[in-house]
Scaffold this motif. Structure first.
Motif, short mmCIF file in Angstrom:
data_model
loop_
_atom_site.label_atom_id
_atom_site.label_comp_id
_atom_site.label_asym_id
_atom_site.label_seq_id
_atom_site.Cartn_x
_atom_site.Cartn_y
_atom_site.Cartn_z
N GLN A 183 0.82 -1.22 0.00
CA GLN A 183 0.00 0.00 0.00
C GLN A 183 0.85 1.26 0.00
O GLN A 183 0.33 2.36 -0.20
N SER A 184 2.17 1.09 0.19
CA SER A 184 3.10 2.21 0.06
C SER A 184 3.64 2.32 -1.36
O SER A 184 4.52 3.15 -1.63
N GLY A 185 3.16 1.45 -2.25
CA GLY A 185 3.55 1.52 -3.65
C GLY A 185 4.70 0.61 -4.04
O GLY A 185 5.25 0.73 -5.13
N ASN A 186 5.06 -0.34 -3.17
CA ASN A 186 6.17 -1.24 -3.46
C ASN A 186 5.64 -2.68 -3.48
O ASN A 186 5.15 -3.18 -2.47
N GLU A 187 5.73 -3.32 -4.64
CA GLU A 187 5.24 -4.68 -4.80
C GLU A 187 6.34 -5.73 -4.58
O GLU A 187 6.08 -6.92 -4.70
N HIS A 188 7.55 -5.27 -4.26
CA HIS A 188 8.70 -6.19 -4.21
C HIS A 188 8.90 -6.70 -2.79
O HIS A 188 9.69 -6.15 -2.02
N VAL A 189 8.19 -7.77 -2.43
CA VAL A 189 8.18 -8.27 -1.06
C VAL A 189 8.56 -9.75 -1.02
O VAL A 189 8.12 -10.52 -1.87
N ILE A 190 9.37 -10.11 -0.05
CA ILE A 190 9.68 -11.49 0.29
C ILE A 190 9.29 -11.70 1.74
O ILE A 190 9.46 -10.80 2.57
N LEU A 191 8.77 -12.87 2.08
CA LEU A 191 8.51 -13.22 3.48
C LEU A 191 9.42 -14.37 3.88
O LEU A 191 9.63 -15.31 3.11
N THR A 192 9.94 -14.30 5.10
CA THR A 192 10.86 -15.33 5.60
C THR A 192 10.41 -15.82 6.96
O THR A 192 10.19 -15.03 7.88
N ASP A 193 10.28 -17.15 7.07
CA ASP A 193 9.94 -17.76 8.36
C ASP A 193 11.23 -18.10 9.09
O ASP A 193 12.20 -18.53 8.47
N ARG A 194 11.24 -17.91 10.42
CA ARG A 194 12.43 -18.26 11.22
C ARG A 194 12.04 -18.92 12.53
O ARG A 194 12.69 -18.79 13.55
N GLY A 195 10.88 -19.66 12.45
CA GLY A 195 10.45 -20.41 13.61
C GLY A 195 9.56 -19.60 14.54
O GLY A 195 9.39 -18.39 14.38
N ASN A 196 8.98 -20.30 15.49
CA ASN A 196 8.13 -19.67 16.49
C ASN A 196 8.64 -19.96 17.89
O ASN A 196 9.17 -21.05 18.16
N SER A 197 8.48 -19.01 18.77
CA SER A 197 8.94 -19.18 20.15
C SER A 197 8.25 -20.38 20.79
O SER A 197 7.05 -20.58 20.64
N PHE A 198 9.05 -21.14 21.49
CA PHE A 198 8.54 -22.34 22.18
C PHE A 198 9.11 -22.30 23.59
O PHE A 198 10.27 -22.58 23.82
N GLY A 199 8.28 -21.88 24.54
CA GLY A 199 8.81 -21.66 25.87
C GLY A 199 9.69 -20.42 25.87
O GLY A 199 9.57 -19.54 25.02
N TYR A 200 10.61 -20.36 26.80
CA TYR A 200 11.47 -19.18 26.94
C TYR A 200 12.76 -19.27 26.14
O TYR A 200 13.37 -18.24 25.85
N ALA A 201 13.23 -20.46 25.83
CA ALA A 201 14.58 -20.58 25.29
C ALA A 201 14.69 -21.56 24.13
O ALA A 201 15.70 -22.23 23.97
N ASP A 202 13.65 -21.62 23.32
CA ASP A 202 13.70 -22.54 22.18
C ASP A 202 12.76 -22.05 21.09
O ASP A 202 11.90 -21.20 21.33
N LEU A 203 12.93 -22.61 19.90
CA LEU A 203 12.07 -22.30 18.76
C LEU A 203 11.63 -23.61 18.12
O LEU A 203 12.33 -24.62 18.20
N VAL A 204 10.47 -23.58 17.50
CA VAL A 204 10.00 -24.71 16.69
C VAL A 204 9.56 -24.16 15.34
O VAL A 204 9.18 -22.99 15.22
N VAL A 205 9.58 -25.01 14.33
CA VAL A 205 9.15 -24.61 12.99
C VAL A 205 7.80 -25.27 12.69
O VAL A 205 7.67 -26.49 12.77
#
Length: 274
Positions: free
Chosen positions: A158-180
């Protein structure tokens, strides 16, 4: 490989290209020689395997656990190195920004502005990145679902830029870990953008009592294979000649000499699902 990365983005969707693309490089720019060495080696591998390549390196690390953590060699010095990598190695480059005031300056040196996961809801930052006209790679917050990233994409578009990539880097799992949650990859692809799996950051173990982030690099191949099997358009992998001596995030980086074998396996997985 492409004259304009922005114009090439449609070819980075796996619906249009036979191969995934790769964002790879050190966590942070530590010096010119090392950056050029890494970029040249990865370029050799990706050319051989016909994988589109974007060199990754943070010009400054703003999100550190401790005050004495390494942040970089100086903004202007690091940005000039990124620019030199792009020109001499002949590849697009990506680096992250943390405040809206950085966007215009950094856009003079690199092809892709990356929005860190913790900042993916920061409207001013997204708008500033969008207004540069550069490709904007938005990392999905560890606290968000794939569906919620629609709003970040909308802010850029909506700012006029169509050049977008999205990157996943996991989700928080508890206080000290990540899961995908691999459901997030096809969910975000519905927004008609290339979707990347950040393999190495998703294996971080943050918030350690020592103040130094841990990691599980032995699982890099597992996460990467799974992402390609699910249909990720691209992969993000931090790599370093000697991760044990890296200035930042060494605990979850891939040794540079292991990258070729991994990429060969991943191209075979990609071929198998086509």
């Amino acid at each position: 490989m492409f004259d304009s990365l922005a114009n090439a983005l449609p070819h980075f969707r796996n619906t249009n290209s036979g191969q995934f693309f790769l964002m790879a490089g050190p966590c942070v720019i530590e010096g010119e020689d090392m950056a050029l060495r890494i970029a040249e080696r990865v370029r050799q591998l990706t050319d051989k395997l016909q994988i589109p390549y974007i060199f990754k390196g943070s010009y400054r690390k703003a999100n550190r656990s401790r005050l004495d953590s390494y942040t970089g060699i100086g903004d202007e010095t690091a940005l000039r190195i990124l620019q030199k990598v792009g020109r001499e190695i002949g590849v697009p480059t990506v680096t992250d920004i943390h405040e809206s005031g950085e966007a215009a300056l950094v856009a003079e040196y690199v092809d892709v502005l990356q929005i860190p996961a913790f900042l993916c809801r920061q409207t001013d930052l997204l708008l500033a990145a969008a207004k540069t006209g550069k490709v904007v790679n938005i990392k999905k917050g560890q606290f968000l679902s794939g569906e919620a990233m629609q709003f970040a994409v909308d802010k850029v578009r909506q700012s006029g830029n169509e050049h977008v990539i999205l990157t996943d880097r996991g989700n928080s799992f508890g206080y000290a870990d990540l899961v995908v949650d691999f459901r997030n990859l096809p969910v975000m692809q519905r927004f008609d953008v290339p979707v990347v799996m950040d393999v190495t950051h998703s294996l971080q173990q943050p918030n350690q009592a020592s103040g130094v982030t841990g990691g599980q690099p032995a699982l890099i191949e597992t996460i990467a294979k799974a992402a390609i099997a699910v249909g990720a358009d691209g992969l993000f992998i931090e790599t370093h000649p000697t991760p044990a001596t890296a200035k930042s995030d060494g605990a979850n980086m891939l040794p540079l000499d292991q990258l070729e074998a991994l990429l060969v396996k991943l191209t075979r997985v990609r071929e198998a699902i086509r």
